[in-house]
Design a protein around this motif. Structure first.
Motif, short mmCIF file in Angstrom:
data_model
loop_
_atom_site.label_atom_id
_atom_site.label_comp_id
_atom_site.label_asym_id
_atom_site.label_seq_id
_atom_site.Cartn_x
_atom_site.Cartn_y
_atom_site.Cartn_z
N GLY A 387 0.81 -1.01 0.02
CA GLY A 387 -0.09 0.16 0.02
C GLY A 387 0.84 1.30 -0.21
O GLY A 387 0.35 2.43 0.16
N GLY A 388 2.18 1.13 -0.19
CA GLY A 388 3.12 2.31 -0.26
C GLY A 388 3.06 3.08 -1.46
O GLY A 388 2.92 2.46 -2.77
N THR A 389 3.69 4.09 -1.45
CA THR A 389 3.80 5.04 -2.71
C THR A 389 5.21 5.39 -2.93
O THR A 389 5.65 6.16 -3.71
CB THR A 389 2.86 6.28 -2.72
N VAL A 390 6.13 5.19 -1.97
CA VAL A 390 7.53 5.59 -1.90
C VAL A 390 8.56 4.42 -1.92
O VAL A 390 8.30 3.62 -1.01
CB VAL A 390 7.86 6.48 -0.66
N LEU A 411 14.69 7.31 -10.00
CA LEU A 411 13.44 8.30 -10.03
C LEU A 411 12.71 8.17 -11.22
O LEU A 411 11.34 8.14 -11.20
CB LEU A 411 14.18 9.65 -9.83
N GLU A 412 13.14 8.18 -12.40
CA GLU A 412 12.54 7.95 -13.64
C GLU A 412 11.63 6.99 -13.82
O GLU A 412 10.36 6.80 -13.78
CB GLU A 412 13.33 8.00 -14.81
N MET A 413 12.25 5.57 -13.43
CA MET A 413 11.32 4.58 -13.30
C MET A 413 10.52 4.46 -12.19
O MET A 413 9.16 3.75 -12.64
CB MET A 413 12.41 3.40 -13.13
N ALA A 414 10.68 4.86 -11.27
CA ALA A 414 9.64 5.06 -10.18
C ALA A 414 8.15 5.70 -10.48
O ALA A 414 7.33 5.47 -10.39
CB ALA A 414 10.26 5.39 -8.77
N ALA A 415 8.68 7.13 -11.19
CA ALA A 415 7.64 7.86 -11.72
C ALA A 415 6.76 7.21 -12.57
O ALA A 415 5.65 7.58 -12.71
CB ALA A 415 8.22 9.14 -12.23
N GLU A 416 7.35 6.42 -13.59
CA GLU A 416 6.59 5.76 -14.41
C GLU A 416 5.60 4.57 -14.07
O GLU A 416 4.67 4.25 -14.54
CB GLU A 416 7.49 4.80 -15.26
N LEU A 419 5.40 6.02 -8.37
CA LEU A 419 6.08 5.91 -7.15
C LEU A 419 6.89 6.96 -7.09
O LEU A 419 7.50 7.74 -7.93
CB LEU A 419 6.62 4.68 -7.04
N SER A 420 6.96 7.47 -5.73
CA SER A 420 8.30 8.41 -5.59
C SER A 420 9.48 7.58 -4.88
O SER A 420 9.30 6.55 -4.65
CB SER A 420 7.91 9.72 -4.82
N VAL A 421 10.41 8.32 -4.68
CA VAL A 421 11.53 7.69 -3.81
C VAL A 421 12.11 8.49 -2.59
O VAL A 421 12.05 9.54 -2.79
CB VAL A 421 12.63 7.51 -4.85
N ASP A 422 12.35 7.60 -1.74
CA ASP A 422 12.69 8.33 -0.57
C ASP A 422 14.54 8.70 -0.80
O ASP A 422 15.50 7.95 -0.40
CB ASP A 422 12.87 7.15 0.49
N GLU A 423 14.50 9.85 -1.30
CA GLU A 423 15.83 10.45 -1.69
C GLU A 423 16.62 10.73 -0.40
O GLU A 423 17.88 10.68 -0.46
CB GLU A 423 15.78 11.42 -2.68
N ASN A 424 16.10 11.25 0.70
CA ASN A 424 16.95 11.66 1.95
C ASN A 424 17.58 10.34 2.39
O ASN A 424 18.80 10.53 2.59
CB ASN A 424 15.88 12.02 2.79
N THR A 425 16.92 9.33 2.59
CA THR A 425 17.58 8.10 3.06
C THR A 425 18.64 7.96 1.98
O THR A 425 19.77 7.26 2.36
CB THR A 425 16.65 6.96 3.27
N PHE A 426 18.61 7.58 0.65
CA PHE A 426 19.41 7.43 -0.26
C PHE A 426 20.77 8.37 -0.15
O PHE A 426 21.70 7.78 -0.22
CB PHE A 426 18.92 7.29 -2.02
N ARG A 427 20.47 9.64 -0.15
CA ARG A 427 21.34 10.47 0.08
C ARG A 427 22.31 10.36 1.25
O ARG A 427 23.67 10.47 1.34
CB ARG A 427 21.12 12.05 0.15
N ASP A 428 21.79 9.95 2.40
CA ASP A 428 22.18 9.81 3.70
C ASP A 428 23.22 8.51 3.32
O ASP A 428 24.65 8.61 3.93
CB ASP A 428 21.49 9.24 4.68
N LEU A 429 22.79 7.32 2.82
CA LEU A 429 23.45 6.31 2.48
C LEU A 429 24.70 6.57 1.70
O LEU A 429 25.87 6.08 2.09
CB LEU A 429 22.63 5.12 1.91
#
Length: 890
Positions: A387-390, A411-416, A419-429
């Protein structure tokens, strides 16, 4: 009018009006604050800032530019492009508005037959800054533009600055009226789609202070000399003069787009989605071709990441259109080279190198796309099922770290998929992963000083005279000192200092050769240990190190001395790279061009373009050829000549390197002749021995060989000989028979391992019948749980679970869960039959419950799934979690 002809007319017009034609600078910016040249004035920025004295009063250029800020918008509109070309004319304190304005009008309206662009004067509109009465008067009275076609605008539209304190000034822009079919009447202030900007004239006459935004800064006063900086977008002009609606229909981009449409079987204009893909492909293939031609290689950082990102976007869009696992980039790159060859003839001579790099990246990304897309689809399905969108940052990071997926592609594939992407966590990693590298980078190369600090030193003190080709020590004068990024007059014991001399024997790191080390001594005053030498600006040698005792003061007379033994060792390595380069070209052909090198004491690495690995036999032949040449004791000669003469005599230039009119050639008879500023031996015999240590891939289309030179090579050979002797003695086998003996031993060992694996698997499967017989009722299903003994591999657990499931048939739901701890890591495997799946029991979901208890994760298909974790003591609890979940099912 073809794009190349538009550029030729522009440059010819200004050359006839006293301007020096300056060739386009490389896309690799000299300015360390920029990744890539992003505007036509960038190469002239030091002149406008007063950091350097321009060698001409007026200039004109057609400059290659790349802007990365709009990459995500490329394709979505017909206006955005990542690569573009900017035509411009520049004045450095020579002429100002009174000449710049008539120049622009004359060139635009002069008939085509007389060398102009032939614009109808009645269709041209002009904007000026709202306070710039002088410009408005010149347009109206000097040029004759009617007052009703001159519009005034504010700072946001008609005032220009570099975004930092420094030169700034009002603009005057020229617009072309494309007609009522493109929009409403009323001039540029009413509709900038109908009224298209063709030329921007910047009048640099003020100095601005600090501030943000386009209009939030103070004007400090007028500049002592007023400058002109103009910009005309070549692609936009081509669209207008070729009578097409947008840049993607011009003779350059249109040619690539049409070829992409033919290759993929898609017609441009039929569907918006496919049109977007075709525009992405056309723009990105051209941009990639130009970046590679200037020496950029695909990578995961900085310019390399920009190139990799646009290549992968274009490759993915090609596959979206074709629907096949096909390779089209070679063909499209060839089209781009032909389309741009009229302006950049060097593309044809570099075609092999460009193809090698781009073809290799396409092949690598094809593998990445297959495996990474599977992982992405699983993550996306898992997100939606919950049930998520991220999409989680962990999933995005895993795609990047394991499969090389750029975040932009995720990001592009998710948008298609909505979905969006948790970019903050990605950037932290990502930041955690890069922390060590960033710390190292901060300590290296340009240090802490702002580039303007070096520029002022160069402006006030002049270039450093390099004496290192002939001298290892010299007297010199201290021209400047920098401590903690700030100029100082004295540096004391313990200070980390950057020091500039009027003359120096120290070689500054460049061309792959590491910098000299040594000492700088001020008699009776202090000693500085030099650990590194860099050239942040052309001609400026910055010596970096620590004051060991006393103090060093500006204007001190000092004695500069390099470590001669270290220099000799580095020079041997540098000469060896030239020999290796020639030997590789003899083996692989002229496409094996240098792509980088590092020459250190006794050791080197040499990167070269190639689309395949070298075999052991080829490497041995290269090594033998190099050592045969050096044994001939060929004299190493260096001399200066013009660039054209050097190239005419066959001297090799490092691709992407910038060269002046005068160049230094290093030659070893007819065997090797290269443009090079480094230091070398006097004769090849001084190298002693060159030993190749290995060959590997370092990127798309780029291979690397490493070698030891001189005494280091001898030590390596001696060590290997000792090792072979020890093996010979231990195995009681003559040296020459060692390969066969070891091969036989390895074969026997592999056979024994296979037999052990077979016996272990058979032992595990022996338990299958008993486990099936012991299946128990759990809710509506039959459940089998089992904890295997130590030493069982994950593969064995999987086979056991499937065997037990098969024995229980399909009459009713069956769940089999087995665990084990192979290699100290707990693993759980779950198998569910078709009846169980129909009842809502999914292996992937059940594994998720068990793996969380084990402190990890996992997943898989509904029929069989595997997971794991870190807590080996929790395997029984994991099985209980599965049992509880099965019991709840109805």
């Amino acid at each position: 009018m073809e794009t190349a002809e538009i550029a030729r007319r522009f440059l010819t017009f200004f050359e006839n009006n006293g301007h020096t034609v300056v060739p386009s600078a490389s896309l690799i910016a000299e300015d360390p604050t920029l990744l890539l040249v992003n505007a036509g004035m960038v190469p002239f920025k030091p002149y406008f800032l007063g950091q350097r004295t321009p060698p001409y009063d007026r200039a004109t250029s057609a400059q290659k530019c790349v802007r990365t800020i709009d990459i995500d918008e490329v394709g979505k509109t017909s206006r955005h492009a990542s690569f573009f070309q900017m035509l411009g004319n520049f004045s450095f304190g020579d002429y100002f508005k009174e000449q710049a304005i008539p120049f622009a009008w004359e060139l635009l309206t002069r008939p085509v037959g007389e060398g102009g662009f032939g614009f109808d004067a009645e269709k041209l509109w002009v904007t000026v800054f709202h306070d710039d009465d002088e410009a408005e008067t010149l347009w109206r009275e000097r040029v004759g533009v009617p007052a009703e076609r001159i519009q005034r605008r504010g700072m946001a539209d008609n005032f220009w600055s570099m975004g930092v304190p420094g030169p700034c000034g009002p603009c005057s822009e020229i617009y072309y009226d494309r007609g009522p079919e493109y929009g409403r009447d009323g001039g540029p202030i009413a509709d900038e789609n109908r009224y298209l900007e063709v030329w921007n004239l910047v009048f640099m006459q003020f100095e601005r202070g600090p501030g943000s935004g386009k209009d939030d800064f103070p004007i400090l006063g007028e500049l002592p000399s007023k400058n002109i900086d103009t910009g005309m977008g070549l692609e936009r002009m081509a669209a207008l003069l070729q009578g097409v609606d947008n840049i993607y229909e011009t003779d350059t981009l249109g040619r690539i787009l049409d070829r992409a449409a033919t290759l993929t079987g898609v017609k441009y204009g039929d569907h918006e989605r496919s049109d977007v893909s075709l525009r992405v492909i056309a723009d990105h293939v051209r941009t990639a071709t130009m970046l590679v031609s200037d020496g950029v290689k695909p990578g995961n950082e900085k310019r390399g990441y920009v190139l990799r990102r646009i290549l992968r976007r274009s490759i993915r869009n090609l596959r979206l259109l074709s629907g096949d696992d096909v390779f089209f980039m070679h063909d499209l790159t060839d089209t781009a080279i032909q389309a741009m060859g009229g302006l950049y003839p060097e593309l044809a001579s570099s075609a092999d190198m460009i193809h090698n790099v781009i073809d290799a990246e396409e092949k690598n990304f094809a593998d990445t796309l297959r495996s990474g897309t599977t992982l992405f689809n699983r993550a996306a399905q898992r997100t939606k099922a919950g049930g998520g969108t991220v999409l989680s940052g962990d999933d995005a990071f895993r795609l990047h770290d394991t499969y090389g997926f750029p975040i932009d592609l995720t990001l592009e594939m998710a948008a298609e998929q909505g979905l969006s992407v948790d970019e903050n966590t990605f950037r932290d990693l990502m930041n955690r992963q890069r922390e060590t590298g960033k710390r190292d980078a901060r300590l290296k190369k340009l240090g802490n000083a702002d580039i303007s600090t070096y520029a002022r030193l160069l402006e006030t003190s002049g270039a450093t005279a390099f004496l290192g080709y002939t001298d290892q020590e010299s007297e010199a004068r201290v021209l400047g000192l920098v401590v903690n990024g700030e100029p100082v007059t004295v540096a004391r014991a313990g200070d980390d200092v950057e020091l500039v001399l009027d003359r120096t024997p120290f070689y500054a790191e460049s061309g792959g050769q590491l910098a000299d080390k040594g000492t700088i001594t001020a008699d009776g005053r202090g000693i500085m240990q030099v650990d590194d030498v860099q050239k942040p600006l052309a001609g400026l040698f910055v010596h970096r190190g620590t004051v060991r005792s006393g103090e060093i003061v500006v204007d001190d007379q000092v004695h500069a001395a390099i470590d001669g033994d270290r220099r000799a060792s580095v020079s041997r390595s540098h000469s060896a790279t030239h020999l290796i380069h020639s030997a590789l070209r003899n083996a692989l052909g002229p496409s094996a061009g240098q792509a980088g090198s590092e020459n250190q004491p006794g050791r080197l690495r040499f990167d070269f373009t190639a689309n395949r690995a070298l075999g052991d036999a080829e490497l041995a032949e290269v090594e033998e050829e190099v050592n045969t040449v050096l044994a001939g004791d060929i004299q190493v000669r260096d001399f200066e000549t013009t660039l054209d003469e050097a190239l005419a005599m066959g001297a090799l230039a490092m691709f992407g390197e910038k060269y002046g009119d005068r160049v230094r050639v290093v030659e070893m008879s007819d065997y090797s002749r290269e443009l090079c500023g480094g230091t070398h031996v006097g004769a090849t015999g001084q190298l002693g021995i060159v030993k190749l240590l290995g060959e590997s891939s370092v990127g798309s289309g780029v291979r690397r060989v490493e070698a030891a030179v001189g005494i280091d090579a001898f030590r390596r050979l001696s060590k290997e000989s000792l090792l072979v002797g020890q093996l010979s003695e231990q195995l009681k086998t003559p040296r020459e028979q060692l390969p066969e003996r070891i091969d036989a031993m390895v074969s026997r060992l592999r056979a024994a391992e296979k037999e052990i694996e077979r016996l272990r698997a058979a032992q595990v499967l022996q338990a299958a019948a008993g486990l099936a017989a012991g299946a128990r009722e759990c809710g509506t299903a039959l459940l089998v749980t089992h904890r295997a003994t130590e030493g069982v591999e994950a593969d064995d657990l999987r086979k056991l679970a499937l065997d037990v499931r098969g024995r229980l048939g399909e009459d009713r739901p069956v769940v089999v869960a087995v665990t084990g701890v192979p290699k100290d890591r707990p693993v759980v495997v779950i198998a569910v039959n078709k009846a169980g799946q129909a009842a809502g029991l999914k292996a992937g979901e059940l594994v998720g419950h068990a793996a969380r208890v084990l402190g990890g994760g996992g997943g898989g298909k509904p029929d069989v799934a595997q997971g794991g974790g870190t807590d080996a003591a929790a395997v029984d609890a994991a099985l209980r979690a599965v049992e509880e979940r099965v019991a709840e099912a109805r």
